[in-house]
Design a protein around this motif. Structure first.
Motif, PDB file in Angstrom:
ATOM      1  N   TRP A 305       0.836  -1.197   0.000  1.00 24.17           N
ATOM      2  CA  TRP A 305       0.000   0.000   0.000  1.00 24.17           C
ATOM      3  C   TRP A 305       0.875   1.253   0.000  1.00 24.17           C
ATOM      4  O   TRP A 305       2.003   1.243   0.484  1.00 24.17           O
ATOM      5  CB  TRP A 305      -0.929   0.002   1.218  1.00 24.17           C
ATOM      6  CG  TRP A 305      -2.085  -0.943   1.078  1.00 24.17           C
ATOM      7  CD1 TRP A 305      -2.001  -2.290   0.863  1.00 24.17           C
ATOM      8  CD2 TRP A 305      -3.466  -0.627   1.141  1.00 24.17           C
ATOM      9  NE1 TRP A 305      -3.259  -2.834   0.796  1.00 24.17           N
ATOM     10  CE2 TRP A 305      -4.190  -1.838   0.960  1.00 24.17           C
ATOM     11  CE3 TRP A 305      -4.176   0.540   1.343  1.00 24.17           C
ATOM     12  CZ2 TRP A 305      -5.574  -1.896   0.970  1.00 24.17           C
ATOM     13  CZ3 TRP A 305      -5.569   0.497   1.359  1.00 24.17           C
ATOM     14  CH2 TRP A 305      -6.260  -0.705   1.175  1.00 24.17           C
ATOM     15  N   ARG A 306       0.344   2.348  -0.553  1.00 25.36           N
ATOM     16  CA  ARG A 306       1.059   3.620  -0.611  1.00 25.36           C
ATOM     17  C   ARG A 306       0.775   4.433   0.648  1.00 25.36           C
ATOM     18  O   ARG A 306      -0.390   4.714   0.948  1.00 25.36           O
ATOM     19  CB  ARG A 306       0.609   4.441  -1.830  1.00 25.36           C
ATOM     20  CG  ARG A 306       0.739   3.740  -3.166  1.00 25.36           C
ATOM     21  CD  ARG A 306       0.306   4.676  -4.300  1.00 25.36           C
ATOM     22  NE  ARG A 306      -1.053   5.167  -4.106  1.00 25.36           N
ATOM     23  CZ  ARG A 306      -2.140   4.584  -4.590  1.00 25.36           C
ATOM     24  NH1 ARG A 306      -2.026   3.461  -5.306  1.00 25.36           N
ATOM     25  NH2 ARG A 306      -3.351   5.094  -4.392  1.00 25.36           N
ATOM     26  N   GLU A 308       0.238   7.743   2.245  1.00 29.50           N
ATOM     27  CA  GLU A 308      -0.126   9.044   1.702  1.00 29.50           C
ATOM     28  C   GLU A 308      -0.111  10.158   2.749  1.00 29.50           C
ATOM     29  O   GLU A 308      -0.014  11.333   2.392  1.00 29.50           O
ATOM     30  CB  GLU A 308      -1.507   8.973   1.043  1.00 29.50           C
ATOM     31  CG  GLU A 308      -1.525   8.056  -0.166  1.00 29.50           C
ATOM     32  CD  GLU A 308      -2.857   8.034  -0.892  1.00 29.50           C
ATOM     33  OE1 GLU A 308      -2.894   7.599  -2.050  1.00 29.50           O
ATOM     34  OE2 GLU A 308      -3.880   8.463  -0.292  1.00 29.50           O
ATOM     35  N   TYR A 332      -3.429   5.496   3.786  1.00 28.36           N
ATOM     36  CA  TYR A 332      -2.824   4.654   2.754  1.00 28.36           C
ATOM     37  C   TYR A 332      -3.741   4.545   1.535  1.00 28.36           C
ATOM     38  O   TYR A 332      -4.977   4.571   1.672  1.00 28.36           O
ATOM     39  CB  TYR A 332      -2.571   3.247   3.292  1.00 28.36           C
ATOM     40  CG  TYR A 332      -1.599   3.188   4.446  1.00 28.36           C
ATOM     41  CD1 TYR A 332      -0.234   2.988   4.229  1.00 28.36           C
ATOM     42  CD2 TYR A 332      -2.048   3.332   5.752  1.00 28.36           C
ATOM     43  CE1 TYR A 332       0.653   2.934   5.294  1.00 28.36           C
ATOM     44  CE2 TYR A 332      -1.153   3.284   6.821  1.00 28.36           C
ATOM     45  CZ  TYR A 332       0.196   3.091   6.578  1.00 28.36           C
ATOM     46  OH  TYR A 332       1.065   3.059   7.640  1.00 28.36           O
ATOM     47  N   PRO A 335      -2.907   0.056  -3.949  1.00 29.49           N
ATOM     48  CA  PRO A 335      -2.292   0.047  -5.279  1.00 29.49           C
ATOM     49  C   PRO A 335      -3.087  -0.750  -6.300  1.00 29.49           C
ATOM     50  O   PRO A 335      -2.886  -0.601  -7.507  1.00 29.49           O
ATOM     51  CB  PRO A 335      -0.928  -0.594  -5.029  1.00 29.49           C
ATOM     52  CG  PRO A 335      -1.144  -1.487  -3.839  1.00 29.49           C
ATOM     53  CD  PRO A 335      -2.135  -0.735  -2.975  1.00 29.49           C
TER      54      PRO A 335
END
Length: 338
Positions: A305-306, A308, A332, A335
């Motif tokens: 997961w990104r 953020e 997060y 993706p």
């Protein structure tokens, strides 16, 4: 073995620790209330405020300002925030006393209940939504994020599906009333009286005398039948349905999952992670300890997961023991479907 799998295997231990921390949660909630900054005007408008110390890969302050309404009228008996959401101070005894008729400015660095990090992370999900904006708020209280992100999504012309779950019956009634007061139709929202949980079943939840002044209650899982009978007979606890993410979503994709469940974040994420990966585009988490922050970050990053948004929990120290004064923020992006 993947870290997320290891964490899942530790969920029973996590849950037992969570069950035994209810008294501490109540004490910390009282501490937060005593230390809360009641108006944005009283928060330092410079780097001295801890709420400027977040990490994000977009211009968080610009994002907040883009959604701010200008020249809003005052509403008698209501506090109006920068999104036009009307909040009755009478529902927040000891927190919003005397603020009837006030119109708040942009919450930079913060207002009475959220800061740059949390506002921007939530609005990012609204910014990315198309067609219908769907949010699930776990432990929704008065429907804070349902109301606020619902208003922001409505300003974009999006259809709405606002879903909240809350253990306190008084808060459930407050959420429904405030949603209606802000012009949301019954078809726009669903507020469930229950508990967000790692597995389906039942949970005990404290019954409080003044819901408007009590926002830190925690559920109790895995009680025996005898303990349940004693707790409910005392009148101090209600027995509620415990619901998983899959039950709440009914299989629909979710633009934003807001998780603030008083220390149960790790257990909930670990047990519901397959559904989260499949359904949730963005997740915003209120964290309640340094260990929770580390566990969640490892779990999410390990799954790709990104990250953020990140602002660590703000701590105080009492009797040489750290206590969370303001919850941390982690957000997060998925993706796979974000």
């Amino acid at each position: 073995m993947r870290l997320s799998t290891k964490l899942a295997l530790k969920v029973p231990q996590i849950r037992r620790l969570w069950t035994h921390r209810s008294n501490l949660v109540a004490e910390v909630a009282d501490l937060r209330t005593r230390l809360a900054i009641p108006t944005s005007a009283e928060i330092p408008a410079n780097g001295d405020s801890p709420f400027y110390h977040y990490h994000c890969d977009v211009d968080a302050q610009d994002l907040i300002r883009r959604y701010a309404l200008v020249d809003q009228p005052s509403t008698p008996g209501m506090l109006t925030n920068f999104l036009g959401v009307k909040i009755p101070p009478a529902d927040f005894a000891g927190i919003l006393d005397g603020r009837e008729g006030e119109v708040e400015g942009v919450p930079i660095p913060a207002n009475w209940h959220a800061d740059i990090a949390e506002w921007a992370a939530a609005l990012r999900a609204v910014d990315a939504a198309t067609g219908t904006f769907r949010i699930i708020e776990l432990g929704c209280g008065w429907g804070c994020w349902l109301n606020n992100m619902g208003a922001a999504a409505r300003s974009r012309g999006l259809a709405l599906d606002l879903i909240g779950i809350e253990g306190d019956e008084g808060h459930v009634a407050s959420a429904r009333r405030i949603l209606a007061a802000n012009g949301f139709a019954e078809s726009d929202y669903r507020v469930v009286h229950g508990i967000a949980a790692p597995k389906p079943g039942k949970a005990l939840f404290p019954v409080v005398a003044n819901p408007g002044a009590t926002w830190g209650s925690a559920p109790r899982f895995d009680a025996s039948e005898a303990e349940i009978a004693e707790a409910t007979a005392s009148g101090g606890y209600a027995l509620l349905n415990a619901m998983t993410l899959d039950e709440l979503t009914k299989g629909q994709p979710v633009d934003l999952l807001h998780v603030d469940i008083q220390g149960g974040e790790t257990a909930f994420l670990a047990d519901n992670f397959d559904d989260i990966k499949r359904l949730v585009k963005r997740i915003l988490i209120g964290t309640h300890s340094r260990s929770i922050e580390g566990d969640i970050m490892r779990m999410m990053l390990d799954a790709g997961w990104r990250l953020e948004m990140e602002r660590p929990a703000i701590l105080g120290i009492a009797d040489s023991v750290p206590h969370v004064v303001v919850d941390g923020v982690q957000a997060y992006g998925n993706p796979r479907i974000g």
